[in-house]
Design an enzyme around this catalytic site. Structure first.
Site, PDB file in Angstrom:
ATOM      1  N   ASN A  18       0.891  -1.169   0.000  1.00 57.78           N
ATOM      2  CA  ASN A  18       0.000   0.000   0.000  1.00 57.78           C
ATOM      3  C   ASN A  18       0.926   1.215   0.000  1.00 57.78           C
ATOM      4  O   ASN A  18       1.584   1.500   0.996  1.00 57.78           O
ATOM      5  CB  ASN A  18      -0.877  -0.054   1.246  1.00 57.78           C
ATOM      6  CG  ASN A  18      -1.865   1.088   1.379  1.00 57.78           C
ATOM      7  OD1 ASN A  18      -2.438   1.254   2.447  1.00 57.78           O
ATOM      8  ND2 ASN A  18      -2.090   1.873   0.345  1.00 57.78           N
ATOM      9  N   CYS A  79      -5.741   6.068   7.872  1.00 53.73           N
ATOM     10  CA  CYS A  79      -5.001   5.119   7.034  1.00 53.73           C
ATOM     11  C   CYS A  79      -3.978   4.433   7.923  1.00 53.73           C
ATOM     12  O   CYS A  79      -2.974   5.021   8.310  1.00 53.73           O
ATOM     13  CB  CYS A  79      -4.317   5.819   5.865  1.00 53.73           C
ATOM     14  SG  CYS A  79      -3.408   4.684   4.781  1.00 53.73           S
ATOM     15  N   GLU A 217     -10.957  -0.300  -1.706  1.00 51.93           N
ATOM     16  CA  GLU A 217     -10.819   0.848  -0.816  1.00 51.93           C
ATOM     17  C   GLU A 217     -11.549   2.059  -1.374  1.00 51.93           C
ATOM     18  O   GLU A 217     -11.384   2.421  -2.551  1.00 51.93           O
ATOM     19  CB  GLU A 217      -9.332   1.180  -0.604  1.00 51.93           C
ATOM     20  CG  GLU A 217      -9.082   2.153   0.502  1.00 51.93           C
ATOM     21  CD  GLU A 217      -7.625   2.173   0.945  1.00 51.93           C
ATOM     22  OE1 GLU A 217      -7.317   3.038   1.786  1.00 51.93           O
ATOM     23  OE2 GLU A 217      -6.819   1.361   0.462  1.00 51.93           O
ATOM     24  N   CYS A 226      -4.814  -2.708   3.038  1.00 52.17           N
ATOM     25  CA  CYS A 226      -5.538  -1.602   3.674  1.00 52.17           C
ATOM     26  C   CYS A 226      -5.529  -1.877   5.172  1.00 52.17           C
ATOM     27  O   CYS A 226      -6.158  -2.839   5.642  1.00 52.17           O
ATOM     28  CB  CYS A 226      -6.966  -1.511   3.145  1.00 52.17           C
ATOM     29  SG  CYS A 226      -7.966  -0.239   3.951  1.00 52.17           S
TER      30      CYS A 226
END
Length: 291
Positions: A18, A79, A217, A226
């Site tokens: 990510n 996040c 997402e 995620c």
């Protein structure tokens, strides 16, 4: 004649694939717009990333504030993978044992974990229908009424819903690879039940201490990892008595360790934070993009 913007240093980082463009606005202020964020996040003409992260001066006593935008330019609240990356930067910078990262959804504390990993305290999950939020009342958010597929023979149904700084819906399935999440994800993200849209995950229980997930997402699409989806899926699995309170969550990009601790009701996520490289933004990306 418009002056050429000065060079803007950035870090390219990732948490289990990510990936992020990280700008330190404490040292180099920049008026950031959605257009500029999209331009930098563009994988063909910009640097390319899943999320665009800014490190900004602390606003309420923490070590720094973390701003978050998805690659569509839209601001989001949390996040988890980025929190580990910013945590590593601040831990190295300050030499502290723990640092507080302010985010739009609240403070996150980062500490060093085993074997070079970073642990972040993601706080308490929000489980009420109006906290997630949903557009109608469901008393039990462990499994709400939502089906995908033919009436009477759905492909998946009865997702758990959880907010861990952003809204998530988790469908438990027999095989996460059998679900066409690239097709189903966008429809569910924008379902009328989710007034703020939602991150959509499919989860497969492998053992009482191991689950596997894939995630569409919100605002970013299919992702290799995620962090908040891993947290939400762990909470959902525990609430539905499918797993123990500490588990490995396997994502396409790798594994995270999740613990939903009974003592304080907080979720603790441990995993890697990787610096890919450091560079400077092309001035052409900045010209005309800042307000």
């Amino acid at each position: 004649m418009t002056a050429t913007p000065p060079p803007m240093p950035f870090r390219k980082m990732n948490g289990l694939g990510n990936d992020f463009v990280v700008l330190d606005l404490r040292a180099h202020p920049l008026a950031l717009t959605e257009e500029l964020a999209r331009r930098i996040a563009d994988r063909e003409n910009g640097v390319g990333c899943d999320q665009f992260i800014t490190i900004e001066p602390a606003r309420s006593g923490g070590d720094a504030f973390m701003g978050i935008r998805n690659n569509d330019g839209g601001a989001v609240e949390a996040c988890g993978n980025a929190a580990r990356c910013i945590g590593q930067i601040l831990l190295d910078e300050t030499g502290k044992d723990a640092v507080t990262i302010e985010t739009p959804s609240g403070d996150t504390v980062a500490t060093r974990g085993p074997e070079g990993t970073i642990t972040v305290d993601m706080g308490e999950p929000r489980l009420g229908w109006d906290e997630i939020p949903l557009s109608e009342e469901f008393r039990d958010t462990r499994a709400i009424e939502l089906e995908v597929g033919p009436l009477g023979d759905p492909i998946m149904h009865s997702p758990a819903v959880v907010n861990v700084g952003n809204p998530h819906a988790i469908f438990f399935v027999d095989d996460v690879d059998a679900i066409d999440l690239g097709r189903i994800g966008p429809m569910l993200e924008h379902h009328p039940l989710f007034p703020e849209r939602a991150n959509i995950s499919v989860a497969q229980v492998l053992s009482p201490t191991h689950i596997r997930i894939r995630t569409w997402e919100r605002g970013a699409g299919l992702t290799r990892a995620c962090g908040t989806a891993a947290c939400a899926s762990a909470v959902a699995a525990i609430r539905r008595r499918k797993t123990e309170r500490t588990m490995t969550v396997s994502l396409p990009g790798g594994d995270l360790t999740l613990e939903w601790r009974e003592a304080d009701n907080h979720i603790y996520m441990t995993g890697p934070a990787t610096l890919d490289y450091e560079s400077e933004l092309d001035p052409a990306l900045l010209s005309g993009g800042a307000a």
